[in-house]
Design an enzyme around this catalytic site. Structure first.
Site, PDB file in Angstrom:
ATOM      1  N   ASN A 227      -8.550  -1.214   0.494  1.00  0.00           N
ATOM      2  CA  ASN A 227      -7.633  -2.365   0.360  1.00  0.00           C
ATOM      3  C   ASN A 227      -8.373  -3.678   0.611  1.00  0.00           C
ATOM      4  OD1 ASN A 227      -7.893  -1.634   3.088  1.00  0.00           O
ATOM      5  ND2 ASN A 227      -5.881  -2.407   3.644  1.00  0.00           N
TER       6      ASN A 227
ATOM      7  N   ASP B 291     -10.321   3.521  -4.133  1.00  0.00           N
ATOM      8  CA  ASP B 291      -8.886   3.870  -4.050  1.00  0.00           C
ATOM      9  C   ASP B 291      -8.520   4.982  -5.028  1.00  0.00           C
ATOM     10  OD1 ASP B 291      -9.259   2.254  -6.231  1.00  0.00           O
ATOM     11  OD2 ASP B 291      -7.447   1.070  -5.944  1.00  0.00           O
TER      12      ASP B 291
ATOM     13  N   GLU C 228       0.250   0.717  -9.997  1.00  0.00           N
ATOM     14  CA  GLU C 228      -0.985   0.849 -10.796  1.00  0.00           C
ATOM     15  C   GLU C 228      -0.780   1.493 -12.160  1.00  0.00           C
ATOM     16  OE1 GLU C 228      -0.411   2.419  -7.944  1.00  0.00           O
ATOM     17  OE2 GLU C 228      -0.959   4.522  -8.069  1.00  0.00           O
TER      18      GLU C 228
ATOM     19  N   VAL D  94     -15.387   1.339 -12.018  1.00  0.00           N
ATOM     20  CA  VAL D  94     -14.875   2.090 -13.179  1.00  0.00           C
ATOM     21  C   VAL D  94     -13.442   2.538 -12.922  1.00  0.00           C
ATOM     22  CG1 VAL D  94     -17.200   2.988 -13.599  1.00  0.00           C
ATOM     23  CG2 VAL D  94     -15.500   4.449 -12.521  1.00  0.00           C
TER      24      VAL D  94
ATOM     25  N   HIS E 234      -1.378   5.447  -5.813  1.00  0.00           N
ATOM     26  CA  HIS E 234      -2.692   6.096  -5.929  1.00  0.00           C
ATOM     27  C   HIS E 234      -2.614   7.586  -5.647  1.00  0.00           C
ATOM     28  CE1 HIS E 234      -4.435   2.200  -6.504  1.00  0.00           C
ATOM     29  NE2 HIS E 234      -4.007   1.780  -5.331  1.00  0.00           N
TER      30      HIS E 234
ATOM     31  N   LYS F 299       0.839  -1.214   0.000  1.00  0.00           N
ATOM     32  CA  LYS F 299       0.000   0.000   0.000  1.00  0.00           C
ATOM     33  C   LYS F 299       0.867   1.255   0.000  1.00  0.00           C
ATOM     34  CE  LYS F 299      -3.718   0.244  -0.310  1.00  0.00           C
ATOM     35  NZ  LYS F 299      -4.486   0.217  -1.576  1.00  0.00           N
TER      36      LYS F 299
ATOM     37  N   SER G 294     -23.078   2.584 -20.662  1.00  0.00           N
ATOM     38  CA  SER G 294     -23.117   3.438 -19.466  1.00  0.00           C
ATOM     39  C   SER G 294     -23.469   4.859 -19.875  1.00  0.00           C
ATOM     40  CB  SER G 294     -21.742   3.407 -18.775  1.00  0.00           C
ATOM     41  OG  SER G 294     -21.715   4.335 -17.720  1.00  0.00           O
TER      42      SER G 294
HETATM   43  N1  LIG Z   1     -10.911  -1.219  -3.318  1.00  0.00           N
HETATM   44  C1  LIG Z   1      -9.946  -2.095  -3.581  1.00  0.00           C
HETATM   45  O1  LIG Z   1      -9.489  -2.826  -2.703  1.00  0.00           O
HETATM   46  C2  LIG Z   1      -9.435  -2.232  -4.981  1.00  0.00           C
HETATM   47  C3  LIG Z   1      -8.659  -3.336  -5.355  1.00  0.00           C
HETATM   48  C4  LIG Z   1      -8.237  -3.425  -6.678  1.00  0.00           C
HETATM   49  C5  LIG Z   1      -8.572  -2.453  -7.598  1.00  0.00           C
HETATM   50  N2  LIG Z   1      -9.317  -1.386  -7.192  1.00  0.00           N
HETATM   51  C6  LIG Z   1      -9.749  -0.315  -8.095  1.00  0.00           C
HETATM   52  O2  LIG Z   1     -10.865  -0.727  -8.858  1.00  0.00           O
HETATM   53  C7  LIG Z   1     -10.997   0.176  -9.945  1.00  0.00           C
HETATM   54  C8  LIG Z   1     -11.271  -0.600 -11.220  1.00  0.00           C
HETATM   55  O3  LIG Z   1     -10.081  -1.287 -11.611  1.00  0.00           O
HETATM   56  P1  LIG Z   1     -10.064  -2.277 -12.864  1.00  0.00           P
HETATM   57  O4  LIG Z   1      -8.748  -2.970 -12.846  1.00  0.00           O
HETATM   58  O5  LIG Z   1     -11.303  -3.085 -12.888  1.00  0.00           O
HETATM   59  O6  LIG Z   1     -10.049  -1.247 -14.059  1.00  0.00           O
HETATM   60  P2  LIG Z   1     -10.230  -1.582 -15.624  1.00  0.00           P
HETATM   61  O7  LIG Z   1      -9.490  -0.527 -16.359  1.00  0.00           O
HETATM   62  O8  LIG Z   1      -9.923  -3.004 -15.913  1.00  0.00           O
HETATM   63  O9  LIG Z   1     -11.795  -1.370 -15.828  1.00  0.00           O
HETATM   64  C9  LIG Z   1     -12.390  -0.132 -15.650  1.00  0.00           C
HETATM   65  C10 LIG Z   1     -13.568  -0.059 -16.584  1.00  0.00           C
HETATM   66  O10 LIG Z   1     -14.271   1.139 -16.298  1.00  0.00           O
HETATM   67  C11 LIG Z   1     -14.832   1.549 -17.516  1.00  0.00           C
HETATM   68  N3  LIG Z   1     -15.315   2.902 -17.385  1.00  0.00           N
HETATM   69  C12 LIG Z   1     -14.650   4.081 -17.368  1.00  0.00           C
HETATM   70  N4  LIG Z   1     -15.505   5.108 -17.221  1.00  0.00           N
HETATM   71  C13 LIG Z   1     -16.750   4.564 -17.141  1.00  0.00           C
HETATM   72  C14 LIG Z   1     -18.057   5.090 -16.992  1.00  0.00           C
HETATM   73  N5  LIG Z   1     -18.271   6.401 -16.905  1.00  0.00           N
HETATM   74  N6  LIG Z   1     -19.101   4.238 -16.956  1.00  0.00           N
HETATM   75  C15 LIG Z   1     -18.906   2.911 -17.046  1.00  0.00           C
HETATM   76  N7  LIG Z   1     -17.690   2.346 -17.185  1.00  0.00           N
HETATM   77  C16 LIG Z   1     -16.642   3.164 -17.244  1.00  0.00           C
HETATM   78  C17 LIG Z   1     -13.709   1.343 -18.511  1.00  0.00           C
HETATM   79  O11 LIG Z   1     -14.186   1.339 -19.847  1.00  0.00           O
HETATM   80  C18 LIG Z   1     -13.183  -0.004 -18.069  1.00  0.00           C
HETATM   81  O12 LIG Z   1     -13.796  -1.071 -18.749  1.00  0.00           O
HETATM   82  C19 LIG Z   1      -9.704   0.990  -9.938  1.00  0.00           C
HETATM   83  O13 LIG Z   1      -9.921   2.229  -9.316  1.00  0.00           O
HETATM   84  C20 LIG Z   1      -8.775   0.156  -9.116  1.00  0.00           C
HETATM   85  O14 LIG Z   1      -7.723   0.923  -8.546  1.00  0.00           O
HETATM   86  C21 LIG Z   1      -9.733  -1.268  -5.900  1.00  0.00           C
END
Ligand SMILES: NC(=O)c1ccc[n+]([C@@H]2O[C@H](COP(=O)([O-])OP(=O)(O)OC[C@H]3O[C@@H](n4cnc5c(N)ncnc54)[C@H](O)[C@@H]3O)[C@@H](O)[C@H]2O)c1
Length: 362
Positions: A300, A270, A118, A239, A96, A75, A220
Protein backbone atom coordinates in the site's frame (compact mmCIF):
# COMPACT_ATOMS: atom_id res chain seq x y z
CA UNK A 1 -28.84 3.20 1.80
CA UNK A 2 -26.43 3.51 4.72
CA UNK A 3 -22.79 3.80 3.67
CA UNK A 4 -20.21 2.88 6.28
CA UNK A 5 -16.70 4.33 6.22
CA UNK A 6 -14.41 2.48 8.64
CA UNK A 7 -10.95 3.67 9.55
CA UNK A 8 -8.30 1.76 7.60
CA UNK A 9 -6.28 -0.55 9.85
CA UNK A 10 -3.52 -1.82 7.56
CA UNK A 11 -0.09 -0.90 8.98
CA UNK A 12 0.84 2.63 7.98
CA UNK A 13 -2.36 3.19 6.01
CA UNK A 14 -3.35 6.86 5.85
CA UNK A 15 -6.03 6.89 3.17
CA UNK A 16 -9.76 7.02 3.76
CA UNK A 17 -12.43 5.85 1.32
CA UNK A 18 -14.53 9.03 1.42
CA UNK A 19 -13.71 12.72 1.52
CA UNK A 20 -16.15 15.21 3.05
CA UNK A 21 -16.90 16.32 -0.50
CA UNK A 22 -17.90 12.79 -1.61
CA UNK A 23 -19.87 12.49 1.64
CA UNK A 24 -21.85 15.60 0.78
CA UNK A 25 -22.59 14.20 -2.69
CA UNK A 26 -23.87 10.91 -1.25
CA UNK A 27 -26.03 12.68 1.32
CA UNK A 28 -27.45 14.95 -1.37
CA UNK A 29 -28.33 11.86 -3.40
CA UNK A 30 -30.26 10.46 -0.45
CA UNK A 31 -27.78 8.16 1.36
CA UNK A 32 -26.94 8.16 5.04
CA UNK A 33 -23.23 8.11 5.83
CA UNK A 34 -21.65 6.69 8.99
CA UNK A 35 -17.96 7.53 9.38
CA UNK A 36 -15.78 5.97 12.06
CA UNK A 37 -14.30 8.53 14.43
CA UNK A 38 -10.98 9.93 13.12
CA UNK A 39 -11.19 7.84 9.93
CA UNK A 40 -10.06 10.77 7.78
CA UNK A 41 -7.58 12.36 10.14
CA UNK A 42 -4.40 10.95 8.60
CA UNK A 43 -5.53 12.24 5.20
CA UNK A 44 -6.18 15.66 6.72
CA UNK A 45 -10.00 15.44 7.03
CA UNK A 46 -11.55 16.09 10.45
CA UNK A 47 -14.70 14.61 11.98
CA UNK A 48 -16.13 18.14 12.02
CA UNK A 49 -15.77 18.35 8.22
CA UNK A 50 -17.64 15.04 7.79
CA UNK A 51 -20.35 16.20 10.19
CA UNK A 52 -20.72 19.43 8.24
CA UNK A 53 -21.08 17.32 5.09
CA UNK A 54 -24.00 15.43 6.63
CA UNK A 55 -22.31 12.32 8.10
CA UNK A 56 -22.85 10.75 11.50
CA UNK A 57 -19.66 9.92 13.39
CA UNK A 58 -19.50 6.44 14.95
CA UNK A 59 -17.31 5.74 17.97
CA UNK A 60 -16.33 2.25 16.84
CA UNK A 61 -15.62 0.23 13.72
CA UNK A 62 -18.02 -2.37 15.11
CA UNK A 63 -20.94 0.06 14.80
CA UNK A 64 -20.00 1.03 11.24
CA UNK A 65 -19.82 -2.60 10.10
CA UNK A 66 -23.00 -3.54 11.98
CA UNK A 67 -25.19 -0.76 10.56
CA UNK A 68 -23.92 -0.23 7.02
CA UNK A 69 -25.54 -1.74 3.92
CA UNK A 70 -22.53 -0.75 1.89
CA UNK A 71 -19.04 -0.70 3.38
CA UNK A 72 -16.75 1.64 1.50
CA UNK A 73 -13.07 0.98 2.19
CA UNK A 74 -9.63 1.42 0.69
CA UNK A 75 -7.67 -1.74 1.48
CA UNK A 76 -8.89 -5.32 1.59
CA UNK A 77 -10.50 -6.37 4.89
CA UNK A 78 -7.90 -7.73 7.33
CA UNK A 79 -8.37 -10.67 9.76
CA UNK A 80 -9.38 -8.27 12.56
CA UNK A 81 -12.30 -7.18 10.34
CA UNK A 82 -13.45 -10.65 9.24
CA UNK A 83 -15.63 -11.07 12.32
CA UNK A 84 -17.22 -7.64 11.79
CA UNK A 85 -18.59 -8.38 8.30
CA UNK A 86 -22.32 -8.95 8.18
CA UNK A 87 -23.68 -11.81 6.11
CA UNK A 88 -24.91 -10.52 2.75
CA UNK A 89 -23.25 -7.10 3.13
CA UNK A 90 -21.81 -5.24 0.13
CA UNK A 91 -18.15 -4.23 0.33
CA UNK A 92 -16.65 -1.87 -2.23
CA UNK A 93 -12.86 -1.67 -1.88
CA UNK A 94 -9.57 -3.01 -3.24
CA UNK A 95 -9.81 -6.77 -2.66
CA UNK A 96 -6.81 -8.29 -4.51
CA UNK A 97 -8.31 -11.76 -4.06
CA UNK A 98 -5.90 -13.49 -6.44
CA UNK A 99 -3.32 -13.03 -3.69
CA UNK A 100 -5.82 -13.48 -0.83
CA UNK A 101 -7.03 -17.06 -0.44
CA UNK A 102 -8.01 -16.64 3.22
CA UNK A 103 -10.05 -13.46 2.64
CA UNK A 104 -11.79 -15.11 -0.32
CA UNK A 105 -12.95 -17.97 1.92
CA UNK A 106 -14.40 -15.47 4.41
CA UNK A 107 -16.21 -13.51 1.67
CA UNK A 108 -17.70 -16.71 0.29
CA UNK A 109 -18.73 -18.02 3.70
CA UNK A 110 -20.39 -14.72 4.63
CA UNK A 111 -21.96 -14.42 1.17
CA UNK A 112 -20.46 -10.94 0.79
CA UNK A 113 -21.13 -9.03 -2.41
CA UNK A 114 -17.50 -8.06 -2.93
CA UNK A 115 -16.94 -5.34 -5.54
CA UNK A 116 -13.22 -4.92 -6.17
CA UNK A 117 -11.96 -1.50 -7.18
CA UNK A 118 -9.19 -3.15 -9.20
CA UNK A 119 -11.50 -4.97 -11.64
CA UNK A 120 -14.09 -2.22 -12.21
CA UNK A 121 -13.83 -1.34 -15.90
CA UNK A 122 -14.23 1.82 -17.95
CA UNK A 123 -15.94 1.63 -21.36
CA UNK A 124 -12.55 1.33 -23.10
CA UNK A 125 -11.68 -1.74 -20.99
CA UNK A 126 -9.23 0.13 -18.76
CA UNK A 127 -9.29 0.07 -14.94
CA UNK A 128 -10.23 3.55 -13.71
CA UNK A 129 -9.97 2.75 -10.00
CA UNK A 130 -6.54 1.19 -10.30
CA UNK A 131 -5.15 4.01 -12.38
CA UNK A 132 -4.69 6.86 -9.87
CA UNK A 133 -3.09 4.61 -7.24
CA UNK A 134 -0.81 3.05 -9.86
CA UNK A 135 0.23 6.51 -10.99
CA UNK A 136 1.06 7.43 -7.41
CA UNK A 137 2.91 4.15 -6.75
CA UNK A 138 4.87 4.59 -9.99
CA UNK A 139 5.92 8.12 -9.08
CA UNK A 140 6.72 7.14 -5.50
CA UNK A 141 8.78 4.11 -6.58
CA UNK A 142 11.51 6.39 -7.92
CA UNK A 143 11.72 8.65 -4.88
CA UNK A 144 11.73 5.58 -2.63
CA UNK A 145 14.37 3.90 -4.77
CA UNK A 146 16.53 7.04 -4.86
CA UNK A 147 16.35 7.25 -1.06
CA UNK A 148 17.10 3.55 -0.51
CA UNK A 149 20.17 3.79 -2.78
CA UNK A 150 21.77 6.07 -0.16
CA UNK A 151 24.89 4.61 1.44
CA UNK A 152 23.75 5.09 5.05
CA UNK A 153 20.67 2.99 4.37
CA UNK A 154 22.66 0.09 2.93
CA UNK A 155 22.28 1.20 -0.67
CA UNK A 156 25.06 1.27 -3.25
CA UNK A 157 25.51 5.04 -2.89
CA UNK A 158 24.46 5.88 -6.45
CA UNK A 159 22.83 9.27 -7.09
CA UNK A 160 20.26 8.58 -9.79
CA UNK A 161 20.90 11.79 -11.72
CA UNK A 162 24.68 11.64 -11.19
CA UNK A 163 26.63 14.87 -11.72
CA UNK A 164 28.55 16.02 -14.79
CA UNK A 165 31.47 13.64 -15.36
CA UNK A 166 29.81 10.66 -13.62
CA UNK A 167 27.54 7.94 -14.92
CA UNK A 168 23.89 8.49 -13.92
CA UNK A 169 22.11 5.64 -12.19
CA UNK A 170 20.42 3.01 -14.34
CA UNK A 171 16.71 2.60 -13.66
CA UNK A 172 15.04 -0.46 -15.21
CA UNK A 173 11.25 -0.49 -15.26
CA UNK A 174 9.45 -3.71 -16.17
CA UNK A 175 5.90 -2.93 -17.27
CA UNK A 176 5.02 0.26 -19.17
CA UNK A 177 1.43 0.63 -17.94
CA UNK A 178 0.08 3.21 -15.53
CA UNK A 179 2.60 2.70 -12.76
CA UNK A 180 5.52 1.93 -15.08
CA UNK A 181 4.99 4.99 -17.28
CA UNK A 182 4.87 7.26 -14.24
CA UNK A 183 8.02 5.67 -12.83
CA UNK A 184 9.71 6.31 -16.19
CA UNK A 185 8.58 9.94 -16.09
CA UNK A 186 10.05 10.55 -12.63
CA UNK A 187 13.28 8.67 -13.34
CA UNK A 188 13.84 10.50 -16.63
CA UNK A 189 13.03 13.78 -14.88
CA UNK A 190 15.75 13.09 -12.31
CA UNK A 191 18.29 12.52 -15.07
CA UNK A 192 18.71 8.76 -14.65
CA UNK A 193 19.44 6.36 -17.52
CA UNK A 194 16.10 4.67 -18.03
CA UNK A 195 15.21 1.37 -19.68
CA UNK A 196 11.61 0.21 -19.85
CA UNK A 197 10.44 -3.24 -20.92
CA UNK A 198 6.94 -4.45 -21.82
CA UNK A 199 5.24 -7.09 -23.93
CA UNK A 200 2.94 -4.50 -25.49
CA UNK A 201 4.70 -2.79 -28.40
CA UNK A 202 2.12 0.02 -28.53
CA UNK A 203 3.09 1.10 -25.01
CA UNK A 204 6.78 1.04 -25.91
CA UNK A 205 6.11 3.05 -29.06
CA UNK A 206 4.20 5.68 -27.10
CA UNK A 207 7.08 6.07 -24.61
CA UNK A 208 9.64 6.16 -27.41
CA UNK A 209 7.77 9.01 -29.08
CA UNK A 210 7.21 10.85 -25.80
CA UNK A 211 10.86 10.75 -24.71
CA UNK A 212 12.40 10.99 -28.21
CA UNK A 213 15.02 8.39 -27.51
CA UNK A 214 15.96 9.62 -24.00
CA UNK A 215 14.43 6.41 -22.64
CA UNK A 216 15.41 2.98 -23.99
CA UNK A 217 12.41 0.79 -24.75
CA UNK A 218 12.83 -2.99 -25.00
CA UNK A 219 10.61 -5.99 -25.57
CA UNK A 220 10.19 -7.94 -22.35
CA UNK A 221 11.82 -11.33 -22.87
CA UNK A 222 14.18 -13.36 -20.69
CA UNK A 223 17.35 -12.29 -22.54
CA UNK A 224 16.58 -8.56 -22.38
CA UNK A 225 15.47 -8.81 -18.78
CA UNK A 226 18.67 -10.58 -17.72
CA UNK A 227 20.91 -8.11 -19.56
CA UNK A 228 19.16 -4.99 -18.21
CA UNK A 229 18.40 -6.12 -14.67
CA UNK A 230 21.95 -7.29 -14.03
CA UNK A 231 23.08 -3.72 -14.82
CA UNK A 232 20.30 -1.94 -12.88
CA UNK A 233 20.90 0.32 -9.90
CA UNK A 234 17.16 0.53 -9.36
CA UNK A 235 14.72 -2.09 -10.63
CA UNK A 236 11.00 -1.33 -10.67
CA UNK A 237 8.51 -4.23 -11.00
CA UNK A 238 5.33 -2.81 -12.55
CA UNK A 239 3.68 -5.64 -14.50
CA UNK A 240 0.05 -6.63 -14.32
CA UNK A 241 -2.14 -9.33 -15.75
CA UNK A 242 -5.56 -8.03 -14.70
CA UNK A 243 -7.00 -9.79 -11.61
CA UNK A 244 -4.42 -12.58 -11.90
CA UNK A 245 -1.39 -13.33 -9.79
CA UNK A 246 1.61 -11.38 -11.14
CA UNK A 247 3.93 -13.44 -13.37
CA UNK A 248 7.51 -13.90 -12.14
CA UNK A 249 9.54 -11.97 -14.70
CA UNK A 250 12.86 -11.74 -12.85
CA UNK A 251 14.33 -14.98 -11.52
CA UNK A 252 16.45 -15.40 -8.40
CA UNK A 253 19.49 -16.10 -10.60
CA UNK A 254 19.11 -12.72 -12.29
CA UNK A 255 18.70 -10.93 -8.94
CA UNK A 256 21.99 -12.58 -7.85
CA UNK A 257 23.71 -10.82 -10.76
CA UNK A 258 22.72 -7.33 -9.56
CA UNK A 259 25.41 -5.18 -7.92
CA UNK A 260 25.44 -5.14 -4.08
CA UNK A 261 23.34 -2.31 -2.67
CA UNK A 262 21.16 -2.03 -5.76
CA UNK A 263 17.47 -1.60 -5.03
CA UNK A 264 14.32 -3.41 -6.13
CA UNK A 265 10.90 -1.77 -5.70
CA UNK A 266 8.24 -4.33 -6.68
CA UNK A 267 5.06 -2.33 -7.10
CA UNK A 268 3.22 -5.47 -8.25
CA UNK A 269 3.52 -7.00 -4.77
CA UNK A 270 -0.21 -6.51 -4.18
CA UNK A 271 -0.76 -9.15 -6.87
CA UNK A 272 1.98 -11.38 -5.44
CA UNK A 273 5.03 -9.60 -6.92
CA UNK A 274 6.92 -10.14 -10.18
CA UNK A 275 10.43 -10.79 -8.81
CA UNK A 276 11.23 -14.30 -7.56
CA UNK A 277 12.99 -13.06 -4.40
CA UNK A 278 10.21 -10.69 -3.35
CA UNK A 279 7.94 -11.02 -0.32
CA UNK A 280 5.55 -8.41 1.09
CA UNK A 281 6.91 -5.82 3.53
CA UNK A 282 5.15 -3.04 5.44
CA UNK A 283 5.55 0.68 6.08
CA UNK A 284 6.94 -0.19 9.53
CA UNK A 285 9.61 -2.44 8.07
CA UNK A 286 9.72 -1.67 4.37
CA UNK A 287 12.94 -3.36 3.19
CA UNK A 288 15.04 -6.50 3.55
CA UNK A 289 18.34 -7.59 2.02
CA UNK A 290 18.61 -10.68 -0.16
CA UNK A 291 21.67 -11.57 -2.29
CA UNK A 292 23.03 -8.15 -1.25
CA UNK A 293 20.13 -6.37 -2.98
CA UNK A 294 17.70 -4.09 -1.09
CA UNK A 295 14.10 -5.31 -1.61
CA UNK A 296 11.12 -2.96 -1.07
CA UNK A 297 7.64 -4.43 -1.44
CA UNK A 298 4.99 -2.47 0.42
CA UNK A 299 1.53 -3.35 -0.93
CA UNK A 300 0.00 0.00 0.00
CA UNK A 301 2.59 2.51 -1.16
CA UNK A 302 0.05 5.32 -1.78
CA UNK A 303 -0.48 5.51 1.99
CA UNK A 304 2.84 7.39 2.08
CA UNK A 305 1.00 10.35 0.57
CA UNK A 306 -2.42 9.94 2.16
CA UNK A 307 -3.84 13.28 1.18
CA UNK A 308 -3.03 13.12 -2.54
CA UNK A 309 -3.98 9.43 -2.65
CA UNK A 310 -7.32 9.94 -0.95
CA UNK A 311 -8.28 12.75 -3.29
CA UNK A 312 -7.03 10.80 -6.35
CA UNK A 313 -8.86 7.63 -5.31
CA UNK A 314 -12.17 9.18 -4.30
CA UNK A 315 -12.49 11.31 -7.42
CA UNK A 316 -12.18 8.04 -9.36
CA UNK A 317 -14.66 6.10 -7.17
CA UNK A 318 -17.18 8.96 -6.97
CA UNK A 319 -19.15 8.16 -10.16
CA UNK A 320 -19.51 4.51 -9.10
CA UNK A 321 -20.45 5.33 -5.50
CA UNK A 322 -23.00 7.84 -6.81
CA UNK A 323 -24.43 5.18 -9.11
CA UNK A 324 -24.76 2.69 -6.24
CA UNK A 325 -26.59 5.30 -4.17
CA UNK A 326 -28.89 6.46 -6.97
CA UNK A 327 -29.89 3.06 -8.32
CA UNK A 328 -29.30 0.76 -5.38
CA UNK A 329 -26.68 -1.99 -5.51
CA UNK A 330 -28.58 -4.58 -7.56
CA UNK A 331 -29.80 -2.20 -10.27
CA UNK A 332 -26.48 -0.41 -10.49
CA UNK A 333 -24.70 -3.71 -11.15
CA UNK A 334 -27.34 -4.92 -13.58
CA UNK A 335 -27.24 -1.73 -15.62
CA UNK A 336 -23.53 -0.85 -15.58
CA UNK A 337 -21.22 -3.39 -17.20
CA UNK A 338 -18.08 -1.71 -15.88
CA UNK A 339 -19.31 -1.89 -12.29
CA UNK A 340 -20.49 -5.47 -12.81
CA UNK A 341 -16.93 -6.34 -13.85
CA UNK A 342 -15.89 -5.31 -10.35
CA UNK A 343 -18.02 -7.99 -8.70
CA UNK A 344 -15.58 -10.66 -7.49
CA UNK A 345 -17.80 -12.56 -5.04
CA UNK A 346 -21.55 -12.87 -4.55
CA UNK A 347 -23.96 -15.37 -3.02
CA UNK A 348 -21.07 -17.53 -1.81
CA UNK A 349 -19.45 -17.85 -5.25
CA UNK A 350 -16.44 -16.34 -7.02
CA UNK A 351 -17.74 -14.37 -9.99
CA UNK A 352 -14.41 -13.22 -11.44
CA UNK A 353 -12.79 -15.83 -13.67
CA UNK A 354 -9.21 -14.65 -13.16
CA UNK A 355 -9.59 -14.80 -9.37
CA UNK A 356 -11.21 -18.21 -9.57
CA UNK A 357 -8.34 -19.53 -11.71
CA UNK A 358 -5.60 -17.94 -9.58
CA UNK A 359 -7.00 -19.57 -6.43
CA UNK A 360 -7.63 -22.95 -8.03
CA UNK A 361 -11.44 -22.82 -7.81
CA UNK A 362 -11.73 -23.52 -11.56
N1 LIG B 1 2.28 -1.58 -4.23
C1 LIG B 1 1.34 -0.64 -4.33
O1 LIG B 1 1.15 0.17 -3.42
C2 LIG B 1 0.54 -0.52 -5.59
C3 LIG B 1 -0.22 0.63 -5.85
C4 LIG B 1 -0.92 0.69 -7.05
C5 LIG B 1 -0.87 -0.34 -7.96
N2 LIG B 1 -0.13 -1.45 -7.66
C6 LIG B 1 0.01 -2.59 -8.57
O2 LIG B 1 0.96 -2.31 -9.58
C7 LIG B 1 0.78 -3.27 -10.62
C8 LIG B 1 0.81 -2.57 -11.97
O3 LIG B 1 -0.38 -1.81 -12.13
P1 LIG B 1 -0.61 -0.88 -13.40
O4 LIG B 1 -1.84 -0.08 -13.14
O5 LIG B 1 0.64 -0.18 -13.75
O6 LIG B 1 -0.97 -1.95 -14.50
P2 LIG B 1 -1.12 -1.71 -16.08
O7 LIG B 1 -2.08 -2.73 -16.57
O8 LIG B 1 -1.38 -0.28 -16.38
O9 LIG B 1 0.34 -2.05 -16.61
C9 LIG B 1 0.87 -3.33 -16.50
C10 LIG B 1 1.80 -3.54 -17.66
O10 LIG B 1 2.46 -4.78 -17.46
C11 LIG B 1 2.71 -5.29 -18.75
N3 LIG B 1 3.11 -6.67 -18.64
C12 LIG B 1 2.38 -7.79 -18.41
N4 LIG B 1 3.18 -8.87 -18.39
C13 LIG B 1 4.44 -8.43 -18.62
C14 LIG B 1 5.71 -9.06 -18.73
N5 LIG B 1 5.84 -10.38 -18.61
N6 LIG B 1 6.79 -8.29 -18.98
C15 LIG B 1 6.67 -6.96 -19.10
N7 LIG B 1 5.50 -6.30 -19.00
C16 LIG B 1 4.41 -7.03 -18.78
C17 LIG B 1 1.41 -5.03 -19.48
O11 LIG B 1 1.57 -5.13 -20.89
C18 LIG B 1 1.09 -3.63 -19.02
O12 LIG B 1 1.61 -2.65 -19.88
C19 LIG B 1 -0.54 -3.97 -10.27
O13 LIG B 1 -0.27 -5.19 -9.64
C20 LIG B 1 -1.20 -3.03 -9.32
O14 LIG B 1 -2.14 -3.68 -8.49
C21 LIG B 1 0.56 -1.54 -6.49
Amino acid sequence: MLIGVPQEIKIGETRVSMTPSLCRRCVTLGAKVLVEKSAGISAGFTDAEYRAAGATIANSARRVWREADLILKVKEPLPAEYGLMRTGQTIFTYLHLAAGAELTKVLLKKRILGIAYETVEATDGSYPLLKPMSQIAGRLSIQIGAYRLQSQLGGSGVLLGGIPGTMPGHVVVIGAGNSGAHAVQMAAGMGARVTVLDLDMRKLEALDIEYRGRVVTLMSNPANIEAEVSDADLLIGAVLIPAAKAPIVVSRNVVKKMRPGSVIVDIAIDQGGCIETIRPTSHENPTYLEHGVVHYAVPNMPALVGRTSTIGLTQATEPFVALLVQKGVERAIAEHRGLAAGVNTRDGKITCEAVSKALGYS
